[in-house]
Design a protein around this motif. Structure first.
Motif, PDB file in Angstrom:
ATOM      1  N   GLN A 507      -5.062 -59.814   9.599  1.00 41.56           N
ATOM      2  CA  GLN A 507      -6.418 -60.350   9.447  1.00 41.56           C
ATOM      3  C   GLN A 507      -7.227 -60.212  10.734  1.00 41.56           C
ATOM      4  N   SER A 511     -10.502 -57.824  10.940  1.00 38.82           N
ATOM      5  CA  SER A 511     -11.729 -58.585  11.170  1.00 38.82           C
ATOM      6  C   SER A 511     -12.459 -58.105  12.415  1.00 38.82           C
ATOM      7  N   ASP A 517     -15.108 -60.769   7.316  1.00 36.85           N
ATOM      8  CA  ASP A 517     -14.822 -62.184   7.543  1.00 36.85           C
ATOM      9  C   ASP A 517     -13.369 -62.496   7.180  1.00 36.85           C
ATOM     10  N   LYS A 518     -12.737 -63.348   7.974  1.00 33.83           N
ATOM     11  CA  LYS A 518     -11.327 -63.669   7.748  1.00 33.83           C
ATOM     12  C   LYS A 518     -11.088 -64.375   6.425  1.00 33.83           C
ATOM     13  N   THR A 519     -12.091 -65.099   5.930  1.00 32.95           N
ATOM     14  CA  THR A 519     -11.907 -65.757   4.634  1.00 32.95           C
ATOM     15  C   THR A 519     -11.755 -64.728   3.517  1.00 32.95           C
ATOM     16  N   VAL A 520     -12.511 -63.633   3.624  1.00 32.75           N
ATOM     17  CA  VAL A 520     -12.388 -62.550   2.647  1.00 32.75           C
ATOM     18  C   VAL A 520     -10.992 -61.935   2.726  1.00 32.75           C
ATOM     19  N   ASN A 522      -8.290 -63.303   3.989  1.00 33.26           N
ATOM     20  CA  ASN A 522      -7.279 -64.281   3.596  1.00 33.26           C
ATOM     21  C   ASN A 522      -7.110 -64.307   2.077  1.00 33.26           C
ATOM     22  N   GLY A 523      -8.243 -64.261   1.369  1.00 32.01           N
ATOM     23  CA  GLY A 523      -8.192 -64.235  -0.089  1.00 32.01           C
ATOM     24  C   GLY A 523      -7.566 -62.954  -0.609  1.00 32.01           C
ATOM     25  N   THR A 600     -14.099 -61.722  -6.591  1.00 30.69           N
ATOM     26  CA  THR A 600     -14.763 -62.181  -5.375  1.00 30.69           C
ATOM     27  C   THR A 600     -14.625 -63.693  -5.248  1.00 30.69           C
ATOM     28  N   PRO A 601     -14.078 -64.188  -4.119  1.00 25.27           N
ATOM     29  CA  PRO A 601     -13.884 -65.645  -3.975  1.00 25.27           C
ATOM     30  C   PRO A 601     -15.215 -66.385  -3.915  1.00 25.27           C
TER      31      PRO A 601
END
Length: 601
Positions: A507, A511, A517-520, A522-523, A600-601
């Motif tokens: 990640q 990134s 983005d790390k949230t993307v 991570n998901g 997509t989260p």
């Protein structure tokens, strides 16, 4: 433009005139012999001044070769370094051949035949070690390096100059071992032979002696240094080392020649080295022309504080495997000499193989990595040696890539070489390796274990795999068409299992380099992880079919402005076709799992 034909006698035409000069029973130096011979043959000033391309005198080189052949036959012998006299056999040759000596005449000598190449029979571990060591370093790390030879001679000792990596080797030095301080460099001009304007590797012997005591600190030994007048008058060429500590055992003709040159006053036989396939290919008439316009002589000694390529560098290059795991891989490779990286597709096997190779080489030198890919039609004749058509329509024995790599490693003892074989289990390994299969073992990497090849050339030495050659293979376990590695080969390799690494290191890398983005990420990692769990639990598949992180690791650092579109592209064009193969009989599942990846989260 071709070189003008020389009017000088050939090296064999010079053998009898030289022997006749020495018939007076005097002890001759090479310089005195050259002058007396030129006078006796009434050579013109132009003939005496002839040079080869390198700028050295042609007469000097031919006299050196003629003296070598006379010494090889037993017609002359060295009385002390740089001094030669005739033997009783030399007088016999003068009587039997009053007009001229030929190469055949010299080779009729039983002593000459005894010197020919013979299979090594001694276990190299039992042979005495001669140590060739460096003395160029700074007093403290970061200080300007200089030559400490004079200081060591005065103090009667030698040390490696900290920091260094040679503690274990230095601790193994024993009282009675011979030791020589050397300086390695490269030279382009004033060479005693013609190598078509190329640069030669050179080693100058600065001091010789005998170790009297090992201090035991892994850094220093006490030495009884020889008088300086016993040093070789000439430099040593070709088979050299820049490393600070080089252990040389008399197990091959090259090592025997170097030891005799350094400690016993023997001349180097340039001709024999240049006739070797490795140097003939590098320096001979068929070699690539030199493009280096640098005329300088360059120091090429290893320095104690040289930066090395390490596990930390592998991580910095973008590896997501933990440093502790990488160290285990490297330790296994050093122990076994052979390592196979196996894992699902997309786990970075080829990428990591080359980084592990750099770590073994200790620097990023692509020339020391030899890479190829196996396929089902690769044969012994391709990999080791076989008959191939030549330009004249005849069949000729041609070396394969493995023998070329072995030759390079043998003749470059200060460099580690790594052979990277991609998809190593795509070929029939036992058939491809042939008799060299047994030599892969770490404890057989020495001349005493050498074997004769199935296709051997006349008078060829048996072949051994040197200690400085490592093999890294990659193996894709998900391809059902690949051969199973047999146990005979499996026990000669260490194995490292690579797995998908959708972790924090991945990640962070994606990134920072690609602006996602790390949230993307991570998901995405969680969804791929869920898919991999299903694949691993599927009885018809298994963990070896999981999806690797390389699919979702962009090759460059270009910013990705639309991450969802990038994910969809990878899934549709790379992951979906793979799942379609896995679940070819369940298209609905393929569509369902593909859709989950693009949510997509």
């Amino acid at each position: 433009m071709s070189q003008p034909v020389s009017s000088l006698p050939t090296k064999f035409e010079l053998t009898r005139p030289l022997l006749a000069l020495m018939g007076d029973e005097q002890i001759w130096s090479r310089a005195a012999l050259i002058k007396a011979l030129a006078d006796a043959l009434q050579l013109t000033p132009e003939q005496r001044a002839e040079t080869v391309k390198s700028g050295s005198k042609r007469l000097d080189a031919r006299v050196s070769w003629a003296l070598h052949y006379l010494k090889l036959s037993g017609a002359i012998e060295a009385t002390e370094p740089g001094r030669t006299t005739i033997t009783s056999y030399g007088h016999q040759l003068l009587v039997e051949h009053p007009d001229r000596l030929t190469q055949d005449n010299l080779e009729e000598s039983p002593q000459y035949l005894d010197d020919s190449s013979t299979p090594p029979v001694d276990d190299s571990e039992d042979l005495p070690v001669s140590w060739f060591v460096g003395a160029v370093f700074g007093d403290e790390p970061g200080d300007e390096a200089y030559d400490h030879t004079g200081h060591f001679r005065t103090q009667g000792r030698w040390s490696a100059g900290t920091p260094h990596k040679y503690a274990e080797q230095i601790k193994s030095m024993k009282a009675g071992d011979r030791i020589a301080i050397k300086t390695a460099f490269t030279r382009k001009h004033d060479l005693p032979f013609d190598i078509n304007g190329k640069t030669a590797s050179v080693m100058s012997i600065k001091a010789t002696g005998v170790i009297t005591r090992n201090i035991g600190d892994g850094d220093s030994v006490e030495v009884d240094w020889d008088p300086e007048n016993l040093l070789p008058e000439e430099d040593w060429y070709f088979w050299t080392s820049r490393t600070t500590v080089w252990a040389v055992r008399p197990s091959t003709w090259k090592s025997k020649a170097l030891i005799a040159f350094t400690f016993d006053g023997e001349d180097q036989d340039y001709g024999r080295f240049l006739a070797e396939p490795y140097w003939e290919k590098k320096y001979g008439l068929t070699a690539k022309p030199a493009h280096d316009d640098d005329d300088s002589t360059r120091l090429d000694e290893e320095l104690p504080d040289e930066p090395a390529y390490t596990v930390e560098d592998i991580a910095d290059d973008g590896c997501f495997v933990s440093p502790s795991e990488l160290k285990r891989y490297i330790n296994a490779l050093k122990r076994k000499k052979n390592l196979i990286l196996q894992g699902p597709p997309g786990t970075g096997k080829t990428w990591l193989a080359k980084r592990l190779a750099y770590a073994i080489i200790e620097r990023k030198d692509r020339k020391l990595i030899h890479a190829l890919q196996f396929h089902p039609t690769v044969s012994y004749e391709d990999f080791v040696r076989g008959w191939r058509p030549s330009g004249d329509g005849k069949l000729t024995l041609t070396d394969g890539v493995f023998l070329d790599v072995i030759d390079a490693a043998v003749n470059e003892p200060d460099n580690n070489h790594v052979l990277v074989i991609e998809e190593i289990n795509r070929a029939n390994l036992a058939q491809v390796m042939g008799e060299l299969l047994t030599l892969l073992e770490a404890d057989k990497r020495k001349p005493s274990e050498a074997l004769q090849l199935a296709y051997s050339r006349p008078d060829e030495d048996p072949i051994f795999i040197p200690e400085n050659l490592y093999i890294i293979g990659t193996m894709n376990l998900a391809d059902r068409s690949l051969a199973i590695v047999d146990f005979a080969l499996r026990r000669r390799f260490a194995f490292a299992d690579l797995s998908p690494q959708f972790n924090a290191a991945w990640q962070q890398w994606v990134s920072q380099r690609n602006g996602i983005d790390k949230t993307v990420l991570n998901g995405l990692g969680a969804r791929i992880g869920a898919l991999n769990s299903q694949i691993a639990d599927d009885r018809s598949l298994g963990a070896q079919y999981c999806i690797g992180h390389s699919f979702f690791t962009p090759a460059n650092d270009t910013k990705i402005d639309d991450p969802p579109a990038w994910v969809r592209g990878v899934v549709e064009q790379e992951i979906r076709p793979l799942l379609a193969e896995y679940w070819f009989d369940d298209p609905e599942r393929v569509e369902s799992e593909t859709a989950k990846l693009t949510v997509t989260p």
